[in-house]
Design a protein around this motif. Sequence first.
Motif, PDB file in Angstrom:
ATOM      1  N   ILE A  26       0.862  -1.184   0.000  1.00  0.00           N
ATOM      2  CA  ILE A  26       0.000   0.000   0.000  1.00  0.00           C
ATOM      3  C   ILE A  26       0.900   1.236   0.000  1.00  0.00           C
ATOM      4  CG2 ILE A  26      -1.777   1.264   1.273  1.00  0.00           C
ATOM      5  CD1 ILE A  26      -2.689  -1.387   2.433  1.00  0.00           C
ATOM      6  N   TYR A  65      -1.355   4.390  -4.805  1.00  0.00           N
ATOM      7  CA  TYR A  65      -2.758   3.972  -4.869  1.00  0.00           C
ATOM      8  C   TYR A  65      -3.614   5.051  -4.189  1.00  0.00           C
ATOM      9  CZ  TYR A  65      -0.897  -0.542  -6.251  1.00  0.00           C
ATOM     10  OH  TYR A  65      -0.251  -1.536  -6.920  1.00  0.00           O
ATOM     11  N   LYS A  66      -4.321   5.784  -4.938  1.00  0.00           N
ATOM     12  CA  LYS A  66      -5.125   6.880  -4.415  1.00  0.00           C
ATOM     13  C   LYS A  66      -6.471   6.358  -3.899  1.00  0.00           C
ATOM     14  CE  LYS A  66      -1.988   9.780  -5.750  1.00  0.00           C
ATOM     15  NZ  LYS A  66      -1.063  10.415  -4.761  1.00  0.00           N
ATOM     16  N   ASP A  67      -7.010   7.046  -2.893  1.00  0.00           N
ATOM     17  CA  ASP A  67      -8.329   6.685  -2.386  1.00  0.00           C
ATOM     18  C   ASP A  67      -9.378   6.866  -3.471  1.00  0.00           C
ATOM     19  OD1 ASP A  67      -7.241   6.160   0.051  1.00  0.00           O
ATOM     20  OD2 ASP A  67      -7.743   8.112   0.929  1.00  0.00           O
ATOM     21  N   ASN A  68     -10.315   5.963  -3.450  1.00  0.00           N
ATOM     22  CA  ASN A  68     -11.444   6.081  -4.366  1.00  0.00           C
ATOM     23  C   ASN A  68     -12.537   6.875  -3.643  1.00  0.00           C
ATOM     24  OD1 ASN A  68     -14.079   5.411  -5.552  1.00  0.00           O
ATOM     25  ND2 ASN A  68     -12.869   4.095  -6.913  1.00  0.00           N
ATOM     26  N   THR A  69     -12.787   8.061  -4.118  1.00  0.00           N
ATOM     27  CA  THR A  69     -13.714   8.966  -3.432  1.00  0.00           C
ATOM     28  C   THR A  69     -15.106   8.350  -3.273  1.00  0.00           C
ATOM     29  OG1 THR A  69     -12.528  10.860  -4.357  1.00  0.00           O
ATOM     30  CG2 THR A  69     -14.733  11.267  -3.476  1.00  0.00           C
ATOM     31  N   ARG A  97     -17.807   3.490   9.061  1.00  0.00           N
ATOM     32  CA  ARG A  97     -16.572   3.591   9.848  1.00  0.00           C
ATOM     33  C   ARG A  97     -16.787   4.481  11.074  1.00  0.00           C
ATOM     34  NH1 ARG A  97     -13.015   6.080   6.334  1.00  0.00           N
ATOM     35  NH2 ARG A  97     -12.078   4.145   5.567  1.00  0.00           N
ATOM     36  N   GLU A 124     -14.887   5.745  -0.545  1.00  0.00           N
ATOM     37  CA  GLU A 124     -14.692   6.414   0.738  1.00  0.00           C
ATOM     38  C   GLU A 124     -15.994   7.022   1.252  1.00  0.00           C
ATOM     39  OE1 GLU A 124     -12.234   7.140   3.143  1.00  0.00           O
ATOM     40  OE2 GLU A 124     -11.486   5.290   2.251  1.00  0.00           O
ATOM     41  N   ASN A 125     -16.717   7.670   0.378  1.00  0.00           N
ATOM     42  CA  ASN A 125     -17.988   8.288   0.778  1.00  0.00           C
ATOM     43  C   ASN A 125     -19.003   7.241   1.233  1.00  0.00           C
ATOM     44  OD1 ASN A 125     -17.002  10.816   0.168  1.00  0.00           O
ATOM     45  ND2 ASN A 125     -17.865  10.851  -1.899  1.00  0.00           N
ATOM     46  N   THR A 161     -17.506   5.795   4.867  1.00  0.00           N
ATOM     47  CA  THR A 161     -17.336   6.739   5.996  1.00  0.00           C
ATOM     48  C   THR A 161     -18.422   6.659   7.065  1.00  0.00           C
ATOM     49  OG1 THR A 161     -16.044   8.267   4.671  1.00  0.00           O
ATOM     50  CG2 THR A 161     -17.161   9.181   6.603  1.00  0.00           C
TER      51      THR A 161
END
Length: 259
Positions: free
Chosen positions: A43, A47-51, A61, A54-55, A58
Amino acid sequence: MPILKKYNTTLSRFVLFLTFLLTLSCSTNKLYNNRIEGKNISITPDYKDNTEIENFITPYRNHINKDLDSILAYCPETLDKSQGKWQTSIGNLMADVTFEKADKLLLKRENKHLDICLLNHGGIRSIIPKGNITTRTAYEIMPFENSLIIAALKGEQVKEIAQYMIDGKKPHPLSGMQIVIDSNNTIKNLTVQGKPVNDSQIYYVATSDYLFNGGDNMDFFKKAIAQHDMDYKLRNLLIDYFKEVDTIPVITSQRIITE
């Protein structure tokens, strides 16, 4: 008049074809996987977060973190499994709490009292730091899904437990039993609930399903004459205890004593 020779040839070919299909369908050959390949994917910032993901995650979490970080009790000093030769303060706490909970359950379900609790030193995966105790603390101490088992053992196996403890030289969490040894680690006295061990008596021992099934080579549990699955995860048992108290005790009483 029909042409029999041509007819017979066609029929023979059909029969051969059908036989071939049947042979294939009845074949006992099976396919087996003979190779598995894999590779580590680190990691990294590459490797960018996938928006979108993530949305989506969240709210869940945040909800879980709120539960995990809820304060249940207070610990007056850090309890660490590395501090102690034959017993540790965190091991004593876990053994005594498990004993208390298991005894109540056994009395309610089987009208019997518990005699001993034995867990394993390796099952303690974290310290209990000084300060607030949360649900997350319980998960860090015991991340495994181990559940409570109560085994009915004869006195002979109780003696095997004592010898196992001395031979292994590990401070396994222990409650209900006291072992006195000399400077050569020879057992001089063994008591359960303050009384000498009787070979023919049945003793009820609380432990985890991991140990009951042979974990850490605790083979004496294989000789159990009965078992009771309490359907109660040890981690949940700890969480329930933390909810019941304001401040947890620091228990330093000796279960294995060197004369």
